[in-house]
Design a protein around this motif. Structure first.
Motif: not given
Length: 102
Positions: A1, A7, A25, A28, A30-32, A62, A64, A67, A74, A88
């Motif tokens: 992130m 977030v 993006r 939220l 950048n995704p993990n 993606w 997260y 989050v 998520t 989620t």
């Protein structure tokens, strides 16, 4: 992130079907993890977190972590570059605290 980007549940709730990767993006960060259909199925098919509607070579997810809050995952599923589903749930498998939009 992205550093400094907090977030919130509100930001996740604003993610809408049809949004682009760029729009997600911005909301939220950048995704993990970024996963294509093959990698996602390999990692999560046993956990019950299988997203339907995958199209070979056109879908990605993606992930997260923590989050919108600690202990939550998520997933944002893209089909042809647009949000097709947002999912989620708590990090623990089989938890009943799931929330899905499709």
């Amino acid at each position: 992130m992205d550093a400094g980007l907090a977030v919130t549940s509100k930001a996740v709730a604003v993610v809408e079907l049809g949004m682009t990767r760029r729009q997600v993006r911005r909301l939220l960060g950048n995704p993990n993890q970024l996963m294509n259909d093959r990698r996602y199925r390999r990692l999560y098919s046993r956990s019950g977190l299988v997203l339907g509607g995958w199209r070979r070579g056109r879908s990605e997810a993606w992930l997260y972590v923590d989050v919108p809050q600690a202990g939550r995952l998520t997933f944002v599923h893209f089909d042809r570059g647009r949000v097709a589903k947002v999912f989620t749930q708590r990090s623990a498998e089989g938890d009943s605290g799931d929330r899905e939009r499709a």
